[in-house]
Design an enzyme around this catalytic site. Structure first.
Site, PDB file in Angstrom:
ATOM      1  N   CYS A   1       7.680  -0.292  -0.309  1.00 16.38           N
ATOM      2  CA  CYS A   1       6.781  -1.127  -1.101  1.00 16.38           C
ATOM      3  C   CYS A   1       5.803  -0.280  -1.879  1.00 16.38           C
ATOM      4  O   CYS A   1       5.125   0.567  -1.300  1.00 16.38           O
ATOM      5  CB  CYS A   1       5.932  -2.009  -0.203  1.00 16.38           C
ATOM      6  SG  CYS A   1       6.797  -3.391   0.415  1.00 16.38           S
TER       7      CYS A   1
ATOM      8  N   GLU B   1      14.146   0.609 -10.969  1.00 10.13           N
ATOM      9  CA  GLU B   1      14.699   0.893  -9.648  1.00 10.13           C
ATOM     10  C   GLU B   1      14.916  -0.392  -8.864  1.00 10.13           C
ATOM     11  O   GLU B   1      14.217  -1.384  -9.063  1.00 10.13           O
ATOM     12  CB  GLU B   1      13.759   1.824  -8.888  1.00 10.13           C
ATOM     13  CG  GLU B   1      13.599   3.160  -9.604  1.00 10.13           C
ATOM     14  CD  GLU B   1      12.565   4.093  -8.997  1.00 10.13           C
ATOM     15  OE1 GLU B   1      12.473   5.226  -9.472  1.00 10.13           O
ATOM     16  OE2 GLU B   1      11.848   3.687  -8.074  1.00 10.13           O
TER      17      GLU B   1
HETATM   18  N1  SAH Z   1       4.265  -7.476  -8.310  1.00  7.08           N
HETATM   19  C1  SAH Z   1       4.596  -8.216  -7.181  1.00  7.08           C
HETATM   20  C2  SAH Z   1       5.840  -7.726  -6.480  1.00  7.08           C
HETATM   21  C3  SAH Z   1       6.012  -6.266  -6.342  1.00  7.08           C
HETATM   22  S1  SAH Z   1       4.839  -5.390  -5.344  1.00  7.08           S
HETATM   23  C4  SAH Z   1       3.447  -8.261  -6.209  1.00  7.08           C
HETATM   24  O1  SAH Z   1       2.480  -7.531  -6.388  1.00  7.08           O
HETATM   25  O2  SAH Z   1       3.517  -9.072  -5.296  1.00  7.08           O
HETATM   26  C5  SAH Z   1       5.430  -5.783  -3.715  1.00  7.08           C
HETATM   27  C6  SAH Z   1       4.412  -5.587  -2.602  1.00  7.08           C
HETATM   28  O3  SAH Z   1       4.124  -4.210  -2.390  1.00  7.08           O
HETATM   29  C7  SAH Z   1       3.068  -6.267  -2.852  1.00  7.08           C
HETATM   30  O4  SAH Z   1       2.730  -7.056  -1.757  1.00  7.08           O
HETATM   31  C8  SAH Z   1       2.092  -5.096  -2.965  1.00  7.08           C
HETATM   32  O5  SAH Z   1       0.830  -5.466  -2.502  1.00  7.08           O
HETATM   33  C9  SAH Z   1       2.753  -4.071  -2.100  1.00  7.08           C
HETATM   34  N2  SAH Z   1       2.358  -2.695  -2.393  1.00  7.08           N
HETATM   35  C10 SAH Z   1       2.064  -2.142  -3.577  1.00  7.08           C
HETATM   36  N3  SAH Z   1       1.807  -0.826  -3.447  1.00  7.08           N
HETATM   37  C11 SAH Z   1       1.941  -0.543  -2.132  1.00  7.08           C
HETATM   38  C12 SAH Z   1       1.850   0.652  -1.365  1.00  7.08           C
HETATM   39  N4  SAH Z   1       1.602   1.828  -1.925  1.00  7.08           N
HETATM   40  N5  SAH Z   1       2.092   0.579  -0.031  1.00  7.08           N
HETATM   41  C13 SAH Z   1       2.410  -0.593   0.553  1.00  7.08           C
HETATM   42  N6  SAH Z   1       2.533  -1.753  -0.133  1.00  7.08           N
HETATM   43  C14 SAH Z   1       2.315  -1.728  -1.457  1.00  7.08           C
END
Ligand code: SAH
Ligand code: SF4
Length: 357
Positions: free
Chosen positions: A341, A93
């Site tokens: 996110c 996605e």
């Molecule tokens: N793998 C990389 C990039 C993708 S995740 C990383 O972890 O940085 C992108 C962001 O989304 C990260 O900062 C992560 O902490 C956040 N994230 C993951 N799950 C989430 C959720 N359920 N709600 C809000 N942010 C989330």
């Protein structure tokens, strides 16, 4: 027979190699067409008909197709999520975010189908890992989103599915295409790569580029808690991460973003804030607070995860403020389409690796 080689993810230099014995100016022409969004050799009108025909027989341009498109509008902006079907049937996605205030458009790209990092709060992490994307599969997400945007894209965030620094080779190739002077010439300064904290990858990025902005998903600066929330933290303890960030900052000179997803009653205590304040010390960094976006079925040590309350967030912010930390709070966009996110990977609604196929 369907083509085995796709050109969308190749730089002019790689194209020259693949298209040999065609001369460099032809490779450049083709690169320009593809960078301009052309996905069929028929539309490359400055190539002779016979060359177009020959190329179509040997190569494809896009390796993926758009399988679904989901839109969501709120006060803070719009999000359009697309799902791409890759050539082996795997699904990923990508999301186009339009800011309701500034009108700026941001493309959020994925680098892996699933993710091996397994952070407990993240939908993608709960799916397990299927495979790395190749350059063409990353670049195509951008092309598709750009076409949907109609005009230009202002920013790219590599914050979709997967851990970018565990697929740095292909991400580098993709960014080389997107930033190439002979094509889109997208500014590296408008690209942010977000990592869950792979110290070696951060140093590699600092040494070999590209000079993009860096975001670290810190979540919490309390080591013991971080280890329980983000299993990959074991190989990447906080002091090593901080060293890598300082190293990157020294070479790259840009402000770093520290993302802290706020989990209700888990990482919003006074101790978490104090640890964050001390982690930030010595870095030029801004903390981006991301109130957890709900994902059904996710729990932490037996308790279902929940969104933090408004007072809980405010108190946390106050503690950061008192500690002199710069912070922003992320407004949620894309929540209705599972495009916010950490919600990516909701295809089919379940949480199994098989659902990528
Ligand atoms: N793998 C990389 C990039 C993708 S995740 C990383 O972890 O940085 C992108 C962001 O989304 C990260 O900062 C992560 O902490 C956040 N994230 C993951 N799950 C989430 C959720 N359920 N709600 C809000 N942010 C989330
Ligand atoms: Fe992977 Fe990032 Fe999700 Fe962690 S937060 S599981 S690293 S996509």
């Amino acid at each position: 027979m369907p083509p085995e080689l796709f050109l969308s993810g190749l730089s002019p230099e790689e194209l020259l190699d693949v298209l040999s014995p065609l001369p460099a100016f032809r490779a450049n022409q083709i690169f320009k067409w593809i960078s301009g969004g052309v996905s069929s050799f028929d539309d490359m009108t400055d190539l002779s008909l016979s060359l177009r025909r020959e190329l179509s027989g040997r190569f494809g341009i896009y390796s993926s197709t758009v399988d679904g498109r989901f839109g969501d509008a709120s006060d803070s902006g719009n999000a359009e999520k697309i799902s791409l079907r890759l050539r082996d049937g795997a699904m990923v996605e990508a999301v186009l975010l339009s800011d309701g205030f500034s009108g700026r458009k941001t493309a959020c790209l994925s680098t892996q189908a699933g993710c091996p990092a397994g952070c407990v709060f993240c939908k993608t992490g709960s799916l397990g890992f299927l495979r790395n994307l190749d350059s063409s599969e990353i670049v195509e997400q951008f092309f598709y989103l750009k076409a949907i945007a109609g005009g230009g894209i202002d920013n790219i965030v590599v914050m979709g599915m997967g851990e970018p620094l565990l697929n740095l080779g292909e991400l580098r190739r993709a960014l080389r295409v997107i930033t190439h002077k002979k094509g889109l010439n997208f500014s590296k300064r408008r690209i942010t790569v977000s990592t869950c904290g792979i110290a070696e990858g951060i140093r590699d990025l600092a040494d070999k580029g590209p000079g993009v902005r860096l975001a670290l998903s810190l979540c919490t600066a309390r080591e013991d808690l971080r280890l329980r929330l983000m299993p990959l933290a074991r190989q990447n303890p906080l002091p090593r991460l901080k060293d890598a960030l300082s190293y990157h900052q020294k070479k790259n000179g840009q402000r770093i973003t520290l993302e802290a997803v706020l989990l209700g009653n888990v990482n919003t205590t006074r101790e978490d804030a104090a640890a964050l304040v001390s982690f930030v010390r010595g870095l030029d960094a801004v903390v981006n607070l991301i109130p957890w976006n709900p994902v059904e079925g996710l729990s932490f040590e037996g308790k279902p995860l929940r969104e933090p309350g408004e007072k809980e967030i405010k108190d946390f912010e106050k503690n950061l403020e008192n500690g002199g930390v710069k912070f922003t709070r992320r407004r949620r966009k894309g929540g209705e389409v599972g495009g916010a996110c950490g919600q990516l990977g909701s295809l089919g609604g379940g949480a199994k690796k098989e659902e990528f196929l």
